[in-house]
Structure formats: structure tokens, C-alpha cells
Design an enzyme around this catalytic site. Structure first.
Site, mmCIF file in Angstrom:
data_model
loop_
_atom_site.group_PDB
_atom_site.id
_atom_site.type_symbol
_atom_site.label_atom_id
_atom_site.label_comp_id
_atom_site.label_asym_id
_atom_site.label_seq_id
_atom_site.Cartn_x
_atom_site.Cartn_y
_atom_site.Cartn_z
ATOM 1 C CG ASP A 136 -2.336 0.501 0.878
ATOM 2 O OD1 ASP A 136 -2.437 1.403 0.029
ATOM 3 O OD2 ASP A 136 -3.314 0.055 1.509
ATOM 4 C CD GLU A 183 1.347 3.781 -7.749
ATOM 5 O OE1 GLU A 183 0.257 3.591 -8.313
ATOM 6 O OE2 GLU A 183 2.125 4.701 -8.035
ATOM 7 C CD1 TRP A 184 -4.031 3.352 -3.361
ATOM 8 C CD2 TRP A 184 -3.338 5.343 -2.619
ATOM 9 N NE1 TRP A 184 -3.766 3.230 -2.013
ATOM 10 C CE2 TRP A 184 -3.342 4.436 -1.537
ATOM 11 C CE3 TRP A 184 -2.942 6.660 -2.402
ATOM 12 C CZ2 TRP A 184 -2.951 4.806 -0.244
ATOM 13 C CZ3 TRP A 184 -2.561 7.035 -1.124
ATOM 14 C CH2 TRP A 184 -2.569 6.113 -0.060
ATOM 15 N N GLY A 185 -2.680 4.326 -8.508
ATOM 16 C CA GLY A 185 -2.587 4.909 -9.844
ATOM 17 C C GLY A 185 -1.703 6.133 -9.932
ATOM 18 C CD GLN A 186 -1.137 8.905 -5.246
ATOM 19 O OE1 GLN A 186 -0.038 8.929 -4.718
ATOM 20 N NE2 GLN A 186 -2.240 9.243 -4.607
ATOM 21 C CB ALA A 187 4.092 8.180 -9.538
ATOM 22 C CG ASP A 214 -9.217 2.328 -1.442
ATOM 23 O OD1 ASP A 214 -8.165 2.117 -2.084
ATOM 24 O OD2 ASP A 214 -9.275 2.290 -0.200
#
Ligand SMILES: *[C@@H]1O[C@H](CO)[C@@H](O)[C@H](O)[C@H]1NC(C)=O
Ligand SMILES: *[C@@H]1O[C@H](CO)[C@@H](O)[C@H](O)[C@H]1NC(C)=O
Ligand SMILES: *[C@@H]1O[C@H](CO)[C@@H](O)[C@H](O)[C@H]1NC(C)=O
Ligand SMILES: *[C@@H]1O[C@H](CO)[C@@H](O)[C@H](O)[C@H]1NC(C)=O
Ligand SMILES: *[C@@H]1O[C@H](CO)[C@@H](O)[C@H](O)[C@H]1NC(C)=O
Ligand SMILES: *[C@@H]1O[C@H](CO)[C@@H](O)[C@H](O)[C@H]1NC(C)=O
Ligand SMILES: *[C@@H]1O[C@H](CO)[C@@H](O)[C@H](O)[C@H]1NC(C)=O
Ligand SMILES: *[C@@H]1O[C@H](CO)[C@@H](O)[C@H](O)[C@H]1NC(C)=O
Ligand SMILES: *[C@@H]1O[C@H](CO)[C@@H](O)[C@H](O)[C@H]1NC(C)=O
Length: 441
Positions: free
Chosen positions: A151, A223-227, A245
Site C-alpha cells: 500500500d 499505489e492508487w494509480g499515482q506517479a 479505492d
């Protein structure tokens, strides 16, 4: 759009080593169960073993589900072992330790997953792995862990990224209808290589720690789609979350499907977008919504991680989770690419619309072409699948009435025989019709 910029960048990056393992782990989307959507922080060995035993008795193992994954809240909260520095399993929740639970799971012929965060604490505030990746990876391996969900909570301030890549569900602020970010400086220069970001580095450190273990541990980035993770996920993990989420309601599921539909170039064997775990059986979905959720998660080759209490699962939902046509598509050994939209339907093609994602999809598989049509509206509507619009179909002969194919309904298994020209059906609100289209006839 932001999304197409990211995918263009992917195309020009040098080819990188994906996590290709000799034992094949991670080549296909993972199938399994995870505790979070059903129990959130209330996890313990009883619930894990109940899920494992139900996976066997409901026949889910027989159709391929094999991971039983423990999510957040499995350890002692405020301390590590003061001698070894290891994370300590909560002795009340896991009286035989995670190793004891792992042995029981393995004895059933299943695999076990665990959870940590690339930060100082997990999202629920338990010990996490930044700075101690090697120790934690070695600990997980010594317990017999087969899968790590990693996470993104409690990132130390010196690990912040230089730029913020907009995630098109508004996790990092508003987006325009076309999916771009309105605030100029939430996006990096077009030439920026996101694999050099601190986020990518945080996830690479754990990848290296896992690869150093004498054990195959599937690596699931959360990592929630970041970067702009679709541009570097393939060289880092076996799957990577592409959004924030999921929640157990149709508007969120449609929103996530819309976002993921713009990111599918990143998906193939060994690397899969993760639009988050399944909510089938939770919340307030209709039967139609349960069905569409599963169909599109399978068709996009997402990990299929069940997130409900299996001992309370209604029979019609079990049937959905065991759908042989969708699971065969997900686990196809010849075609690694996901199904993709061939026509948006309600909207012009390539329109970014959270409420009306693309409605007409197709993808190739060993057994034929999977074709899906979704009704994104709140009312019943017709959906017409016209063979001449569907990519990759090769009719035996063209011309008036010649455009005909052998067709099987994926929900009923009914062989519809040789169907000419099109399928035109009334589709309930938020339902999906689906067909396996075979040879021309
Ligand atoms: C997206 O929409 C915004 C707001 O309407 C507009 O300023 C921008 O130019 C659009 N971007 C693209 C790539 O179409
Ligand atoms: C280490 O932990 C044990 C129990 O886990 C405790 O009894 C002991 O006092 C601790 N030692 C130190 C130095 O904190
Ligand atoms: C942040 O600080 C930690 C501890 O000093 C250090 O190990 C780490 O390399 C730093 N991170 C970055 C990106 O510099
Ligand atoms: C861009 O970011 C800087 C620094 O974070 C901030 O001061 C500025 O207000 C931002 N500009 C916009 C248009 O959001
Ligand atoms: C790795 O594990 C295998 C099987 O568990 C074992 O036979 C082998 O000796 C181990 N190798 C090392 C280098 O520890
Ligand atoms: C990810 O890497 C694997 C192994 O190198 C490769 O087969 C696959 O095509 C890659 N995925 C994409 C989308 O390029
Ligand atoms: C669909 O799933 C929901 C939970 O998401 C459940 O309450 C409902 O019973 C399911 N619908 C049907 C018809 O089984
Ligand atoms: C469909 O229903 C959802 C949820 O009730 C609502 O938010 C949305 O506005 C409705 N859309 C239309 C087009 O009626
Ligand atoms: C599909 O069926 C509907 C309802 O029977 C009909 O109104 C519509 O014209 C049909 N579409 C085509 C292209 O035949």
C-alpha cells in the site's frame, strides 16, 4: 489527454524486465480472495480459514482461485520485535502466527498473501516497511508468504514526488471531461520519465527485496494509480492499482471502468492494471451490476480478488464468480491482451465519462472473440452487436447475409448456432450481455 501522454511515454521507454518468474507466477491475472472489502480491520485466523475452506467447498479452487490474502491489521500495532526488529503477528488474531496460518493454507493446496505499506505505517496505522524492506521481505518469505499487497500510506516527507500525476478519478483534484488535469502543475513535463520518481523507487526497493528471497512472492502494487504507474508498473510488479479505492456501488464501479478503459495499453502477460478488488456480494449492487462488475474486471485482465464473506454468498453470485467463459478469457495462455472498447456507444469514441463508460468491448482468446455490450443507463435499452464492427472477426464469406458466426451466450452457456449480421437485445439497466464468437459460418 494525460492518459494518452502516459501511454505514449510507455511506448518509447526502453524495454524493461518484467517480473518474469520461472514458475509462471504473475503471468496471468491473480485469482483469489482478500479480507479487506468483507471485514476491513476485523481480520483473524478464523475468518481467513473460513474463506480458505469455502474456496474449496464452493468449488472456487477448482476454477482457479488460489490466493487467500490477509489485508491490513494483522500485526501488533505499536511495536516490532525488540530483538529481531520483525513485525509481530497479533497473537490474539493469529495464535499460531502468520506461519501457522500459512501452513494451514498451504495444506489445503492454496497460497497465502500478506499486506504492508511503502511508508512508516500501514493505512490503519500498523508497522510498515519503508526503510526495512529487506527484513520484512525475509520475514514474509520465512513464514511462507506467496503474495504481497503493498500500500501507499504514511509516505515520509523526504520521499514526496517532484511532480503530481493526476489520477483521472479526482484523487488529486478535479479533472476535465476529457480526463486531463485542470491545474497545470499537477502534471510533469511531457518528457518526464516517471520511473525516476520517488514513488517508483519506493516500490522498486521492495521489488528487489522480494526478488532476493528464495521464494516466489507475487508483487501487487497498491499505489492508487499515482506517479503514472502504468508507465513503470510492468518492470516493478505483477499488478498495479490504477485508481483510488473501489466502493460497493455502481457509480464508482462505472467510474473506475471508465478510467481503466484509457489505460489498457499497459496490460499484457506478466503485468496487469488493478482496478481494485471485487465488491460482488457487498453493498447494494443489483444482480445486473454484480454481473457487469465481474465481466469487465475479467475482460480487462484485472486481478480477480473476491472481497466478500464467502460463507454468506448467494448462489447466483457464486455462479457469476465461477463463469467459465470469463475465467477462461482472464486466464488465457495464448492471448495476454485485455478486451478493449471497439465503440463507446452512448458517447463518441474516446469520450471520458464516469457515468457512461465505453459500452461495446471485444477481445481475442483461444476459444474465440469475447464480445460484451453494457447498458450504462438507468433504464432498459437495446444493445446491438454488429459483427462487421467487431475487430478480429473473420467471416467465412462477406456480403448480404454472409456475415455470420457461431455464437455462445456467456451467461447461459446456450449455443445460439450460426448468427447472421448482429445480436440485438434488450439489456436491463447496468447489465452486460456477452458472447463468445467463434468461426464464421
Ligand atoms: C481538455 O479540456 C480542457 C477544458 O475544457 C481543455 O482546456 C483542454 O485543452 C482539453 N485537453 C485536450 C487534450 O483536449
Ligand atoms: C522486549 O519485548 C519483550 C516482550 O515482547 C519485553 O518483555 C521486554 O521488556 C522488551 N525489552 C525491551 C528492552 O524493551
Ligand atoms: C529519506 O530519508 C531516509 C532516512 O534518512 C533515507 O534512508 C532515504 O533515502 C531518504 N529518501 C530519499 C528519497 O532521499
Ligand atoms: C502550482 O504549485 C505551486 C507549488 O505547489 C503552488 O504554489 C501554485 O499555486 C500551483 N499553481 C496552480 C495553478 O495550482
Ligand atoms: C531455496 O529453497 C529450496 C526449496 O525450498 C531449497 O531446496 C534450496 O536449498 C534453497 N536455496 C537456498 C540458496 O537457500
Ligand atoms: C510486460 O513485460 C512482459 C515480459 O517482458 C511482456 O511480455 C509484456 O508484453 C509487457 N507488457 C507490456 C504491456 O508491454
Ligand atoms: C448483488 O450483490 C449485492 C451486493 O453487492 C447483493 O446484496 C445482492 O444480493 C446481489 N444481487 C443478487 C440478485 O444476487
Ligand atoms: C442514474 O442513477 C444514479 C444513481 O441513482 C444517479 O446518480 C444518476 O444521476 C442517474 N443517471 C441518470 C442519467 O438518470
Ligand atoms: C433492435 O431491436 C429493437 C427492438 O426490437 C428495434 O427497435 C431496433 O430497430 C433494432 N435495431 C436494428 C438495427 O435492427
Amino acid at each position: 489527454m494525460l492518459v494518452s501522454i502516459a501511454l505514449t511515454a510507455l511506448a518509447v521507454l526502453p524495454s524493461t524486465n518484467a517480473l518474469v518468474r520461472e514458475d509462471g507466477v504473475g503471468k496471468l491475472p491473480a485469482l483469489g480472495w482478500n479480507s479487506w472489502n468483507a471485514f476491513s480491520c476485523g481480520v483473524d485466523e478464523d475468518k481467513i480459514m473460513t474463506a480458505a475452506n469455502e474456496i474449496i467447498s464452493l468449488g472456487l479452487k477448482d476454477v482457479g482461485y488460489n490466493y487467500v490474502n490477509i489485508d491490513d491489521c494483522w500485526s501488533i500495532k505499536n511495536a516490532r520485535d525488540n530483538v529481531t526488529g520483525q513485525i509481530v503477528p497479533d497473537p490474539t488474531k493469529f495464535p499460531d502466527g502468520i506461519k501457522g496460518t500459512a501452513d494451514k493454507i498451504h495444506a489445503l493446496g492454496l497460497k497465502i498473501g500478506i499486506y504492508s505499506s511503502a511508508g512508516t505505517e500501514t493505512c490503519a496505522g500498523y508497522p510498515a516497511s519503508i526503510g526495512v524492506e529487506e527484513l520484512d521481505a525475509a520475514t514474509f518469505a520465512s513464514w511462507g508468504i506467496d503474495y504481497l499487497k503493498y500500500d501507499n500510506c504514511y509516505v515520509p516527507s523526504n520521499w514526496t514526488d517532484q511532480y503530481v500525476a493526476c489520477v483521472p478519478d479526482g484523487t488529486n483534484g478535479q479533472v476535465f471531461a476529457n480526463g486531463t488535469c485542470p491545474i497545470a502543475n499537477t502534471t510533469a513535463p511531457a518528457t518526464y520519465d516517471w520511473s525516476t520518481s520517488n514513488t517508483a523507487e519506493r516500490y522498486r526497493i521492495m521489488r528487489n527485496a522480494l526478488l532476493a528471497q528464495n521464494r516466489t512472492i507475487l508483487y501487487s502494487l497498491c499505489e492508487w494509480g499515482q506517479a503514472a504507474v502504468p508507465t513503470w508498473g510492468n518492470s516493478t510488479g505483477n499488478s498495479w492499482r490504477v485508481t483510488g479505492d473501489i466502493t460497493p456501488d455502481w457509480p464508482r464501479i462505472a467510474q473506475i471502468l471508465n478510467e481503466n478503459s484509457f489505460l489498457l495499453n499497459a496490460v499484457d502477460f506478466w503485468g496487469h492494471n488493478d482496478p481494485d478488488m471485487l465488491e460482488i456480494g457487498n453493498g447494494a449492487l443489483t444482480l445486473e451490476e454484480n454481473r457487469s462488475h465481474f465481466a469487465f474486471w475479467a475482460a480487462t485482465k484485472s486481478p480477480l480478488i473476491i472481497g466478500t464473506a464467502l460463507d454468506a454468498l448467494p448462489a447466483d453470485l457464486l455462479d457469476i464468480l465461477k463463469n467459465e467463459y470469463l475465467l477462461a478469457f482472464s486466464q488465457d495462455g495464448t492471448f495476454g491482451k485485455p478486451a478493449e472498447p471497439y465503440k463507446w456507444g452512448t458517447n463518441p469514441d474516446w469520450t471520458f465519462d464516469a457515468e457512461h463508460p465505453a459500452e461495446y468491448w471485444s477481445g481475442q482468446s483461444e476459444k474465440g472473440t469475447l464480445v460484451l455490450a453494457l447498458n450504462t443507463w438507468n433504464v432498459t435499452a437495446n444493445r446491438e452487436i454488429v459483427w462487421s464492427e467487431v475487430p478480429h472477426l473473420e467471416p467465412k464469406r462477406r456480403g448480404r447475409g454472409g456475415d455470420a458466426f457461431q455464437v455462445t451466450d456467456i451467461w447461459t452457456g446456450e449455443d445460439l448456432g450460426c448468427v447472421q449480421y448482429a445480436v440485438n437485445k434488450s439489456v436491463n439497466s447496468h447489465d452486460t450481455i456477452g458472447f463468445l464468437v467463434g468461426d464464421g459460418c
